[in-house]
Design an enzyme around this catalytic site. Structure first.
Site, PDB file in Angstrom:
ATOM      1  N   CYS A 100     -52.615 -44.687  49.306  1.00  0.00           N
ATOM      2  CA  CYS A 100     -53.781 -44.952  49.752  1.00  0.00           C
ATOM      3  C   CYS A 100     -54.587 -45.641  48.794  1.00  0.00           C
ATOM      4  O   CYS A 100     -55.838 -45.701  48.859  1.00  0.00           O
ATOM      5  CB  CYS A 100     -54.481 -43.451  50.059  1.00  0.00           C
ATOM      6  SG  CYS A 100     -53.307 -42.204  50.837  1.00  0.00           S
TER       7      CYS A 100
ATOM      8  N   GLN B 107     -54.251 -33.530  54.281  1.00  0.00           N
ATOM      9  CA  GLN B 107     -52.927 -33.502  54.436  1.00  0.00           C
ATOM     10  C   GLN B 107     -52.377 -32.151  54.911  1.00  0.00           C
ATOM     11  O   GLN B 107     -51.207 -31.472  55.234  1.00  0.00           O
ATOM     12  CB  GLN B 107     -52.286 -33.592  52.728  1.00  0.00           C
ATOM     13  CG  GLN B 107     -52.284 -34.795  52.225  1.00  0.00           C
ATOM     14  CD  GLN B 107     -51.253 -35.779  52.899  1.00  0.00           C
ATOM     15  OE1 GLN B 107     -50.189 -35.547  53.427  1.00  0.00           O
ATOM     16  NE2 GLN B 107     -51.464 -36.962  52.664  1.00  0.00           N
TER      17      GLN B 107
ATOM     18  N   SER C   1     -57.796 -36.246  59.240  1.00  0.00           N
ATOM     19  CA  SER C   1     -57.644 -37.459  59.711  1.00  0.00           C
ATOM     20  C   SER C   1     -56.355 -37.361  60.677  1.00  0.00           C
ATOM     21  O   SER C   1     -55.400 -36.921  60.234  1.00  0.00           O
ATOM     22  CB  SER C   1     -57.096 -38.207  58.215  1.00  0.00           C
ATOM     23  OG  SER C   1     -56.673 -39.602  58.699  1.00  0.00           O
TER      24      SER C   1
ATOM     25  N   HIS D 154     -54.187 -39.587  61.618  1.00  0.00           N
ATOM     26  CA  HIS D 154     -52.900 -40.357  61.386  1.00  0.00           C
ATOM     27  C   HIS D 154     -52.000 -39.617  60.491  1.00  0.00           C
ATOM     28  O   HIS D 154     -50.856 -40.017  59.977  1.00  0.00           O
ATOM     29  CB  HIS D 154     -53.079 -41.923  60.729  1.00  0.00           C
ATOM     30  CG  HIS D 154     -53.408 -41.883  59.499  1.00  0.00           C
ATOM     31  ND1 HIS D 154     -52.581 -42.300  58.484  1.00  0.00           N
ATOM     32  CD2 HIS D 154     -54.703 -41.825  58.835  1.00  0.00           C
ATOM     33  CE1 HIS D 154     -53.159 -42.452  57.407  1.00  0.00           C
ATOM     34  NE2 HIS D 154     -54.624 -42.239  57.367  1.00  0.00           N
TER      35      HIS D 154
ATOM     36  N   ASN E 283     -51.738 -34.720  47.962  1.00  0.00           N
ATOM     37  CA  ASN E 283     -50.999 -35.792  48.813  1.00  0.00           C
ATOM     38  C   ASN E 283     -49.541 -36.277  47.960  1.00  0.00           C
ATOM     39  O   ASN E 283     -48.797 -36.700  48.735  1.00  0.00           O
ATOM     40  CB  ASN E 283     -51.785 -37.029  49.415  1.00  0.00           C
ATOM     41  CG  ASN E 283     -52.712 -37.452  48.083  1.00  0.00           C
ATOM     42  OD1 ASN E 283     -53.449 -36.581  47.654  1.00  0.00           O
ATOM     43  ND2 ASN E 283     -52.476 -38.527  47.675  1.00  0.00           N
TER      44      ASN E 283
ATOM     45  N   THR F 205     -70.448 -46.781  68.428  1.00  0.00           N
ATOM     46  CA  THR F 205     -69.711 -46.213  69.396  1.00  0.00           C
ATOM     47  C   THR F 205     -68.616 -45.328  69.315  1.00  0.00           C
ATOM     48  O   THR F 205     -67.774 -45.714  68.307  1.00  0.00           O
ATOM     49  CB  THR F 205     -69.337 -47.870  70.041  1.00  0.00           C
ATOM     50  OG1 THR F 205     -70.616 -48.619  70.399  1.00  0.00           O
ATOM     51  CG2 THR F 205     -68.685 -47.401  71.414  1.00  0.00           C
TER      52      THR F 205
ATOM     53  N   ALA G 178     -60.441 -39.694  56.766  1.00  0.00           N
ATOM     54  CA  ALA G 178     -60.748 -38.728  55.942  1.00  0.00           C
ATOM     55  C   ALA G 178     -61.422 -39.578  54.658  1.00  0.00           C
ATOM     56  O   ALA G 178     -62.471 -38.845  54.122  1.00  0.00           O
ATOM     57  CB  ALA G 178     -59.314 -37.937  55.366  1.00  0.00           C
ATOM     58  N   THR G 179     -61.157 -40.565  54.551  1.00  0.00           N
ATOM     59  CA  THR G 179     -61.880 -41.418  53.496  1.00  0.00           C
ATOM     60  C   THR G 179     -63.547 -41.365  53.936  1.00  0.00           C
ATOM     61  O   THR G 179     -64.397 -40.979  53.007  1.00  0.00           O
ATOM     62  CB  THR G 179     -61.588 -42.713  53.328  1.00  0.00           C
ATOM     63  OG1 THR G 179     -60.193 -42.858  53.086  1.00  0.00           O
ATOM     64  CG2 THR G 179     -62.446 -43.664  52.439  1.00  0.00           C
TER      65      THR G 179
HETATM   66  C1  LIG Z   1     -55.868 -36.092  50.648  1.00  0.00           C
HETATM   67  C2  LIG Z   1     -56.163 -37.258  51.028  1.00  0.00           C
HETATM   68  N1  LIG Z   1     -57.336 -37.424  51.368  1.00  0.00           N
HETATM   69  C3  LIG Z   1     -57.733 -38.512  51.884  1.00  0.00           C
HETATM   70  C4  LIG Z   1     -57.136 -39.451  52.407  1.00  0.00           C
HETATM   71  C5  LIG Z   1     -57.483 -40.779  53.214  1.00  0.00           C
HETATM   72  O1  LIG Z   1     -57.437 -40.726  54.608  1.00  0.00           O
HETATM   73  P1  LIG Z   1     -57.542 -41.775  55.462  1.00  0.00           P
HETATM   74  O2  LIG Z   1     -56.458 -42.682  55.616  1.00  0.00           O
HETATM   75  O3  LIG Z   1     -57.650 -41.097  56.843  1.00  0.00           O
HETATM   76  O4  LIG Z   1     -58.977 -42.521  55.095  1.00  0.00           O
HETATM   77  C6  LIG Z   1     -55.606 -39.290  52.459  1.00  0.00           C
HETATM   78  C7  LIG Z   1     -54.907 -40.403  52.764  1.00  0.00           C
HETATM   79  O5  LIG Z   1     -53.777 -40.449  52.173  1.00  0.00           O
HETATM   80  C8  LIG Z   1     -55.140 -38.133  51.644  1.00  0.00           C
HETATM   81  O6  LIG Z   1     -53.790 -37.900  51.474  1.00  0.00           O
END
Ligand SMILES: Cc1ncc(COP(=O)(O)O)c(C=O)c1O
Length: 392
Positions: free
Chosen positions: A330, A182, A202, A204, A154, A243, A74-75
């Site tokens: 995070c 989330q 994301s 995970h 989050n 890739t 997600a980042t």
């Molecule tokens: C709301 C939200 N956005 C973005 C992220 C970042 O996700 P990633 O760890 O997949 O980069 C998180 C991770 O905690 C999150 O809770």
């Protein structure tokens, strides 16, 4: 026997579902090909697995498979959405609207864009974490090109009025990006019905592997254009060179497939567990306050402040029995006062007394009861030592 520590930090990350792991394993053996190798069966097979995965993931969010870009999480998706839109639509306008309780990867991207000459409005939230729709309407200008509002927070789990925001964005012809890290797999999401143009997620956070995620990019009404972050081989429709992480993508797809089939039932079960935890703690521990929204909240979120207790000391004392956190994991292990709780208008003492419980698929009622007892024991001990806490 319950395995210790009991994991209740599912907002930070979730364990990989054994069914996800099973789906991924062949990718580390026979199915190792590069999805971009077009000259042999290994490549064709990898390409086929990526294509099938795309279908499963798209189905979960009501998108077409060609509207998905695979990323590292997600980042990256948030960076691609915000920077990518700013780059392409700069001529049309230089204004972005977001909110103060976004994840750092959105806020930091906005700060970066401000340095590059964009203007960003950070909407405030009320004491439950919600933005005001009226407030949003007021800050829109003819230079606004993007609204970026997260689906669910989050730390406090507050769910924003995404559909209403989508309607406003449509009405005004502004693109709407949602960080749904989330929410995907936990709340039914249909990008069409919600009027979402870009959506980050994301694997995970939904029982898939780390290091893989995606960005939904609307292809019609309107067709969203983006500038890529990376230069390279032009994979992912030219938007994300590199890739393809086929094992990760296959795992994410399996996680999405499971969520598609089981999400509604699972959320009912997790809500019950979460409410059992809340009720149980409040029955045994006085002076506990809920942070966030009482109802518009993720099923698995319980953010509480324990008056007279330092949250960090409590987390340490809960170790090695319960794994929880005070706020966002995070931020690379940084501690400090939560900017999310601050934005709700809470005072420092209450913020520092806060703990985030994040329940998940593998928690049981037995574990919840054990956590209630442990929390009661730890809080009672810490309050006895507290110079400020006085029993009422
Ligand atoms: C709301 C939200 N956005 C973005 C992220 C970042 O996700 P990633 O760890 O997949 O980069 C998180 C991770 O905690 C999150 O809770």
């Amino acid at each position: 026997m319950t395995k210790l520590p009991i994991y209740m930090d599912n907002h930070a990350t979730t364990p990989v579902d054994p069914r996800v792991l099973e789906a991924m394993l062949p990718c580390f053996g026979t199915d190792f090909g590069n999805a971009a190798s077009t000259s042999h069966a290994y490549g064709w097979n990898a390409e086929k697995m990526a294509a099938e995965s795309r279908n499963h993931i798209a189905k979960l969010i009501g998108a077409a498979s060609k509207e998905l870009i695979f990323t590292s999480g997600a980042t990256e998706s948030n960076n691609l959405a915000l920077k990518g839109v700013s780059d392409v639509y700069r001529e049309a306008g230089d204004h972005i609207i977001t909110q103060v309780t976004e994840h750092k990867c959105v806020l930091e991207t906005c700060h970066y864009l401000e340095k590059k000459g964009m203007r960003v409005t950070y909407l405030p939230v009320d004491s439950t974490g919600l933005i005001s729709i009226e407030g949003l309407k007021k800050v829109i200008t003819d230079k606004t090109i993007l609204i970026s509002i997260m689906f669910a927070n989050n730390e406090i789990g507050t769910i924003q009025p995404v559909r209403e925001i989508g309607e406003i964005a449509k009405e005004k012809g502004i693109l709407f990006h949602v960080d749904a890290a989330q929410a995907v797999g936990k709340i039914p999401i249909d990008v069409e019905m919600l009027g979402i143009d870009l959506l980050s997620f994301s694997a995970h956070k939904m029982y898939g592997p780390k290091g893989v995620g995606g960005l939904y990019v609307r292809q019609k009404n309107p067709r969203v254009r983006l500038a890529p972050l990376f230069s390279g081989g032009g994979q992912e429709f030219g938007l994300r060179s590199g890739t393809l992480n086929v094992p990760g993508i296959v795992g994410m797809a399996k996680a999405c497939e499971i969520a598609y089939l089981e999400c509604a039932q699972e959320m009912r079960r997790i809500t019950e567990l979460r409410d059992r935890l809340h009720r149980g703690i409040c029955a045994k521990v006085p002076d506990v306050l809920l942070n966030g929204h009482p109802t518009e909240r993720l099923a698995n979120n319980l953010n509480l402040s324990f008056q007279g207790v330092d949250g960090e000391s409590m987390i340490m004392s809960l170790n090695p029995f319960v794994a929880v956190s005070s706020s966002s994991a995070c931020m690379s292990g940084t501690s400090g006062t939560s900017y999310v709780l601050k934005a709700l208008g809470l005072d420092t003492t209450r913020i520092q007394a806060s703990i985030r419980f994040g329940l998940g698929r593998f928690n049981t009622a037995e574990q919840v009861d054990a956590v209630i007892d442990k929390v009661a024991e730890v809080v009672s001990k810490l309050r006895e030592l507290s110079p400020v806490y006085r029993k009422k």
